[in-house]
Scaffold this motif. Structure first.
Motif, PDB file in Angstrom:
ATOM      1  N   GLN A 241      18.594   6.546  10.606  1.00 47.43           N
ATOM      2  CA  GLN A 241      18.235   5.515   9.153  1.00 47.43           C
ATOM      3  C   GLN A 241      17.276   4.644   9.647  1.00 47.43           C
ATOM      4  O   GLN A 241      16.360   4.335   8.739  1.00 47.43           O
ATOM      5  CB  GLN A 241      19.512   4.979   8.539  1.00 47.43           C
ATOM      6  N   VAL A 242      17.303   3.956  10.631  1.00 50.09           N
ATOM      7  CA  VAL A 242      16.181   3.063  11.011  1.00 50.09           C
ATOM      8  C   VAL A 242      14.881   3.818  11.042  1.00 50.09           C
ATOM      9  O   VAL A 242      13.855   3.316  10.795  1.00 50.09           O
ATOM     10  CB  VAL A 242      16.578   2.635  12.491  1.00 50.09           C
ATOM     11  N   GLU A 243      14.823   5.085  11.741  1.00 55.89           N
ATOM     12  CA  GLU A 243      13.512   5.544  11.805  1.00 55.89           C
ATOM     13  C   GLU A 243      12.901   5.871  10.378  1.00 55.89           C
ATOM     14  O   GLU A 243      11.903   5.975  10.226  1.00 55.89           O
ATOM     15  CB  GLU A 243      13.569   6.890  12.733  1.00 55.89           C
ATOM     16  N   GLN A 244      13.742   6.378   9.704  1.00 56.48           N
ATOM     17  CA  GLN A 244      13.520   6.702   8.238  1.00 56.48           C
ATOM     18  C   GLN A 244      12.913   5.333   7.497  1.00 56.48           C
ATOM     19  O   GLN A 244      11.938   5.483   6.802  1.00 56.48           O
ATOM     20  CB  GLN A 244      14.838   7.212   7.431  1.00 56.48           C
ATOM     21  N   VAL A 245      13.442   4.210   7.778  1.00 57.25           N
ATOM     22  CA  VAL A 245      13.147   2.987   7.232  1.00 57.25           C
ATOM     23  C   VAL A 245      11.623   2.669   7.835  1.00 57.25           C
ATOM     24  O   VAL A 245      10.742   2.238   6.955  1.00 57.25           O
ATOM     25  CB  VAL A 245      14.240   1.867   7.246  1.00 57.25           C
ATOM     26  N   PHE A 246      11.634   2.706   8.963  1.00 61.47           N
ATOM     27  CA  PHE A 246      10.173   2.421   9.703  1.00 61.47           C
ATOM     28  C   PHE A 246       9.383   3.380   9.194  1.00 61.47           C
ATOM     29  O   PHE A 246       8.104   3.193   8.842  1.00 61.47           O
ATOM     30  CB  PHE A 246      10.131   2.729  11.223  1.00 61.47           C
ATOM     31  N   ASP A 247       9.517   4.702   8.930  1.00 59.40           N
ATOM     32  CA  ASP A 247       8.527   5.649   8.153  1.00 59.40           C
ATOM     33  C   ASP A 247       8.000   5.287   6.950  1.00 59.40           C
ATOM     34  O   ASP A 247       6.900   5.550   6.630  1.00 59.40           O
ATOM     35  CB  ASP A 247       9.115   6.914   8.296  1.00 59.40           C
ATOM     36  N   ILE A 248       8.971   4.829   6.369  1.00 59.02           N
ATOM     37  CA  ILE A 248       8.667   4.247   4.775  1.00 59.02           C
ATOM     38  C   ILE A 248       7.919   3.019   4.944  1.00 59.02           C
ATOM     39  O   ILE A 248       6.805   3.052   4.362  1.00 59.02           O
ATOM     40  CB  ILE A 248      10.024   4.114   4.010  1.00 59.02           C
ATOM     41  N   SER A 249       8.268   2.206   5.651  1.00 60.58           N
ATOM     42  CA  SER A 249       7.593   0.992   5.952  1.00 60.58           C
ATOM     43  C   SER A 249       6.048   1.064   6.128  1.00 60.58           C
ATOM     44  O   SER A 249       5.034   0.496   5.692  1.00 60.58           O
ATOM     45  CB  SER A 249       7.980   0.014   6.689  1.00 60.58           C
ATOM     46  N   LYS A 250       5.648   1.897   7.210  1.00 61.82           N
ATOM     47  CA  LYS A 250       4.338   2.298   7.729  1.00 61.82           C
ATOM     48  C   LYS A 250       3.886   3.234   6.541  1.00 61.82           C
ATOM     49  O   LYS A 250       2.634   3.029   6.496  1.00 61.82           O
ATOM     50  CB  LYS A 250       4.564   2.919   8.990  1.00 61.82           C
ATOM     51  N   ASN A 251       4.246   4.168   6.119  1.00 58.63           N
ATOM     52  CA  ASN A 251       3.612   5.130   5.249  1.00 58.63           C
ATOM     53  C   ASN A 251       3.603   4.967   3.810  1.00 58.63           C
ATOM     54  O   ASN A 251       2.543   5.511   3.132  1.00 58.63           O
ATOM     55  CB  ASN A 251       4.159   6.825   5.596  1.00 58.63           C
ATOM     56  N   TYR A 252       4.464   4.341   3.621  1.00 53.29           N
ATOM     57  CA  TYR A 252       4.657   4.257   1.892  1.00 53.29           C
ATOM     58  C   TYR A 252       4.545   2.596   1.524  1.00 53.29           C
ATOM     59  O   TYR A 252       4.099   2.691   0.485  1.00 53.29           O
ATOM     60  CB  TYR A 252       6.076   4.595   1.265  1.00 53.29           C
ATOM     61  N   ALA A 253       4.810   1.791   2.357  1.00 51.95           N
ATOM     62  CA  ALA A 253       4.861   0.398   2.073  1.00 51.95           C
ATOM     63  C   ALA A 253       3.735  -0.438   2.721  1.00 51.95           C
ATOM     64  O   ALA A 253       3.333  -1.537   2.388  1.00 51.95           O
ATOM     65  CB  ALA A 253       6.243  -0.194   2.546  1.00 51.95           C
ATOM     66  N   ASP A 254       2.860   0.501   3.243  1.00 52.23           N
ATOM     67  CA  ASP A 254       1.537  -0.244   3.535  1.00 52.23           C
ATOM     68  C   ASP A 254       1.378  -1.214   4.640  1.00 52.23           C
ATOM     69  O   ASP A 254       0.784  -2.285   4.857  1.00 52.23           O
ATOM     70  CB  ASP A 254       0.664  -0.695   2.414  1.00 52.23           C
ATOM     71  N   LEU A 255       2.484  -0.921   5.607  1.00 47.86           N
ATOM     72  CA  LEU A 255       2.462  -1.818   6.757  1.00 47.86           C
ATOM     73  C   LEU A 255       1.376  -2.074   7.533  1.00 47.86           C
ATOM     74  O   LEU A 255       0.862  -2.978   8.186  1.00 47.86           O
ATOM     75  CB  LEU A 255       3.977  -1.532   7.500  1.00 47.86           C
ATOM     76  N   LEU A 256       0.846  -0.726   7.815  1.00 42.49           N
ATOM     77  CA  LEU A 256      -0.448  -0.660   8.599  1.00 42.49           C
ATOM     78  C   LEU A 256      -1.678   0.055   7.875  1.00 42.49           C
ATOM     79  O   LEU A 256      -1.109   0.639   6.878  1.00 42.49           O
ATOM     80  CB  LEU A 256      -0.255   0.450   9.785  1.00 42.49           C
ATOM     81  N   PRO A 257      -2.771  -0.253   8.176  1.00 43.76           N
ATOM     82  CA  PRO A 257      -3.387  -1.182   9.293  1.00 43.76           C
ATOM     83  C   PRO A 257      -3.188  -2.756   8.780  1.00 43.76           C
ATOM     84  O   PRO A 257      -3.061  -2.902   7.211  1.00 43.76           O
ATOM     85  CB  PRO A 257      -4.763  -0.725   9.422  1.00 43.76           C
ATOM     86  N   ILE A 258      -3.380  -3.538   9.576  1.00 42.01           N
ATOM     87  CA  ILE A 258      -3.171  -4.955   9.467  1.00 42.01           C
ATOM     88  C   ILE A 258      -4.523  -5.484   9.186  1.00 42.01           C
ATOM     89  O   ILE A 258      -5.513  -5.253   9.911  1.00 42.01           O
ATOM     90  CB  ILE A 258      -2.673  -5.766  10.608  1.00 42.01           C
ATOM     91  N   ARG A 259      -4.641  -6.426   7.899  1.00 42.12           N
ATOM     92  CA  ARG A 259      -6.061  -6.753   7.608  1.00 42.12           C
ATOM     93  C   ARG A 259      -5.973  -8.260   7.243  1.00 42.12           C
ATOM     94  O   ARG A 259      -6.690  -8.784   6.498  1.00 42.12           O
ATOM     95  CB  ARG A 259      -6.492  -6.078   6.366  1.00 42.12           C
ATOM     96  N   VAL A 260      -5.105  -9.031   7.995  1.00 45.89           N
ATOM     97  CA  VAL A 260      -5.051 -10.528   7.887  1.00 45.89           C
ATOM     98  C   VAL A 260      -5.330 -11.223   8.942  1.00 45.89           C
ATOM     99  O   VAL A 260      -5.161 -10.777  10.261  1.00 45.89           O
ATOM    100  CB  VAL A 260      -3.676 -10.802   7.441  1.00 45.89           C
ATOM    101  N   GLN A 261      -5.795 -12.440   9.169  1.00 42.53           N
ATOM    102  CA  GLN A 261      -6.279 -13.012  10.302  1.00 42.53           C
ATOM    103  C   GLN A 261      -5.189 -14.266  10.877  1.00 42.53           C
ATOM    104  O   GLN A 261      -5.142 -14.611  12.020  1.00 42.53           O
ATOM    105  CB  GLN A 261      -7.883 -13.471  10.108  1.00 42.53           C
ATOM    106  N   SER A 262      -4.385 -14.803   9.821  1.00 41.96           N
ATOM    107  CA  SER A 262      -3.691 -15.943  10.160  1.00 41.96           C
ATOM    108  C   SER A 262      -2.165 -15.273  10.322  1.00 41.96           C
ATOM    109  O   SER A 262      -1.805 -14.538   9.575  1.00 41.96           O
ATOM    110  CB  SER A 262      -3.570 -17.080   9.204  1.00 41.96           C
ATOM    111  N   GLU A 263      -1.341 -16.219  11.114  1.00 44.06           N
ATOM    112  CA  GLU A 263      -0.007 -15.552  11.439  1.00 44.06           C
ATOM    113  C   GLU A 263       0.769 -15.824  10.070  1.00 44.06           C
ATOM    114  O   GLU A 263       1.745 -15.030   9.646  1.00 44.06           O
ATOM    115  CB  GLU A 263       0.430 -16.375  12.499  1.00 44.06           C
ATOM    116  N   GLN A 264       0.572 -16.835   9.377  1.00 43.62           N
ATOM    117  CA  GLN A 264       1.427 -17.103   7.927  1.00 43.62           C
ATOM    118  C   GLN A 264       0.945 -15.974   7.171  1.00 43.62           C
ATOM    119  O   GLN A 264       1.920 -15.512   6.495  1.00 43.62           O
ATOM    120  CB  GLN A 264       0.815 -18.379   7.387  1.00 43.62           C
ATOM    121  N   ALA A 265      -0.298 -15.578   6.831  1.00 45.38           N
ATOM    122  CA  ALA A 265      -0.636 -14.410   6.015  1.00 45.38           C
ATOM    123  C   ALA A 265       0.034 -13.267   6.543  1.00 45.38           C
ATOM    124  O   ALA A 265       0.498 -12.183   5.664  1.00 45.38           O
ATOM    125  CB  ALA A 265      -2.170 -14.293   5.621  1.00 45.38           C
TER     126      ALA A 265
END
Length: 510
Positions: free
Chosen positions: A401-425
């Motif tokens: 289930q963890v792998e499924q959640v990571f898959d959703i986060s990366k492929n559907y929730a736009d986790l990657l790629p990172i386009r921010v420059q500050s840690e707060q953003a």
């Protein structure tokens, strides 16, 4: 100080809202107090809301307008103003508004809830892309009507992400989120795992990592999942060069601060160490983890127990797989524990053939090869409590289930790629992705529970693709959904929702 803010839509209609500016710790901030409705006479502050025409006087409030003083409105024929993508956003808003955690999303940034929801919808309903494209999508989607006060300009999105990245904001969200899920009973079994978030941004938390031999410049993202329902319940992140094993106790401690008591923990092998095991034993938290061959507990359990492991008396069926399992009591940090030595038959046969062919090709000594063969396909699971063998693998493989959640986060929730420059953003970006992931995981799991043949042929992504084909026409006072196609109707039937024939625009508020 109160003031009136005006917002002109692409169809020329102007809406107004009452805002208040105030000082917070020396900084001037603003918040929306109420929606005033459509502007009838801007000069005299006359508005129309839900069919009622009134005047708003700052400091005094709403006043009735005598009929003789009403300005004459131009007669606007009911002609087509806009055509928008409708079904995907309308369905998602209907679905989300019924979830227990919907309020926690709204309360994360109360003054920017429209913008936050629009950003989440942008991640879930599109093929992703830079935030600079969000405004273009928004103006052509029903989200434009559902969240009329969203501001998706690049500058405002950056500001909102930074607000979401504040520690105060994140704590407020998780307090509300966990309370909405567990109420006063925050006792839960958890799965803990991490994934790398590679990026080239110049942040201190972006460091060189060596995770199982894979070297990247990244941040390590840790997710905690509810073992029973597979829902993500918490996340935190650490620098890429911090190893997983050193993060476990801190993660559990932070969960406790939100009222979540861990009743059982299933851990990735990277989280096991004698120190962590000792902490879990002392805290009274039962745990299960895969055990690497170089760990003391494995070395204590393996001698003399591998020779007859493939005997029928240790054989167990796991679906279509044949697995041999032998339970061996061991001592870990002064506590009684159990190592379950396992051999997966399919994996053993595949590795066995490869090992023998390699030995023949390289003319290896057969005694050396026989010693190696005894280790083929072997894996070990350590538990702090004794379990029956038939329950061991089903419980352990909930880790998927963890792998499924990571898959959703990366492929559907736009986790990657990172386009921010500050840690707060960056932290704000992760929170938006977490919210989107929770929505998508909940939808996917509910879809799996439906027993119809049509439901089994769909997934969350295909649902939104079908729904996007249903459009709506926007007139002066109403949005009129167009007739749904067969596939769209089937989706509405699965989730028992019914699209209204027309939607009054004056009632679309948050």
């Amino acid at each position: 100080m109160s003031y009136i803010h005006y917002d002109q839509k692409p169809n020329g209609v102007i809406y107004a809202s009452l805002y208040e500016s105030f000082r917070d710790k020396g900084k001037v901030k603003t918040r929306r107090m109420e929606n005033l409705g459509r502007v009838i006479d801007k000069e005299n502050n006359i508005f129309r809301q839900k069919g009622i025409v009134y005047q708003y006087v700052l400091g005094e409030g709403r006043k009735e307008v005598p009929p003789s003083d009403l300005p004459s409105e131009p007669v606007v024929p009911e002609i087509e103003r806009l055509i928008l993508d409708f079904g995907d956003a309308w369905f998602l808003q209907e679905y989300l508004s019924k979830q227990p955690f919907y309020g926690s999303i709204l309360k994360a940034l109360p003054d920017e809830s429209d913008t936050l929801l629009a950003l989440i919808f942008y991640r879930l309903l599109t093929n992703k892309g830079a935030n600079c494209h969000a405004k273009v999508w928004y103006e052509g989607n029903y989200s434009y009507l559902a969240f009329p006060h969203a501001n998706l300009t690049g500058q405002n999105i950056s500001r909102v992400l930074k607000e979401l990245g504040r520690e105060e904001t994140q704590r407020r969200f998780f307090e509300e989120y966990m309370s909405s899920i567990y109420g006063n009973d925050g006792t839960v079994g958890i799965l803990v795992d991490s994934t790398g978030v590679p990026n080239a941004t110049k942040m201190d938390i972006t460091q060189i990592s060596n995770h199982n031999g894979d070297i990247n410049r990244e941040v390590r993202l840790i997710y905690v999942i509810d073992r029973e329902n597979g829902m993500p319940i918490y996340f935190r992140y650490v620098a890429g060069n911090i190893i997983d094993v050193s993060t476990l106790i801190t993660t559990v401690s932070e969960l406790e601060q939100y009222g979540v008591s861990v009743s059982h923990a299933i851990l990735d092998a990277g989280y096991f160490s004698e120190k962590n095991a000792s902490e879990l034993f002392e805290s009274g938290i039962p745990f299960m983890t895969r055990l690497a061959p170089n760990k003391t507990a494995f070395k204590d359990a393996a001698p003399g127990n591998l020779d007859d492991l493939m005997s029928q008396k240790y054989a167990h069926r796991y679906g279509e797989r044949l697995v041999f399992i032998k339970k061996v009591p061991v001592n870990v940090c002064g506590y009684e524990a159990y190592v379950y030595l396992c051999i997966d038959e399919d994996m053993y046969l595949m590795q066995h053939k490869k090992a023998i062919l390699n030995a023949l090709d390289n003319k290896k000594d057969f005694n050396e090869t026989d010693a190696e063969v005894k280790q083929l396909g072997v894996f070990a699971i350590l538990t702090s409590e004794e379990l029956s063998e038939d329950k061991l693998l089903p419980m352990y493989y909930t880790r998927q289930q963890v792998e499924q959640v990571f898959d959703i986060s990366k492929n559907y929730a736009d986790l990657l790629p990172i386009r921010v420059q500050s840690e707060q953003a960056f932290a704000g970006h992760l929170l938006v992705c977490f919210m989107a992931t929770a929505i998508m995981q909940k939808l996917q799991q509910e879809l799996l529970k439906r027993r119809s043949k049509k439901a089994k042929s769909l997934n969350a992504e295909s649902i939104f693709m079908y729904l996007r084909n249903q459009k709506c026409k926007v007139y002066e006072d109403y949005a009129i959904p167009q007739e749904p196609r067969k596939e769209v109707n089937a989706i509405y039937d699965i989730f028992k929702v019914q699209v209204p024939y027309k939607i009054p625009l004056t009632t679309i508020e948050v």
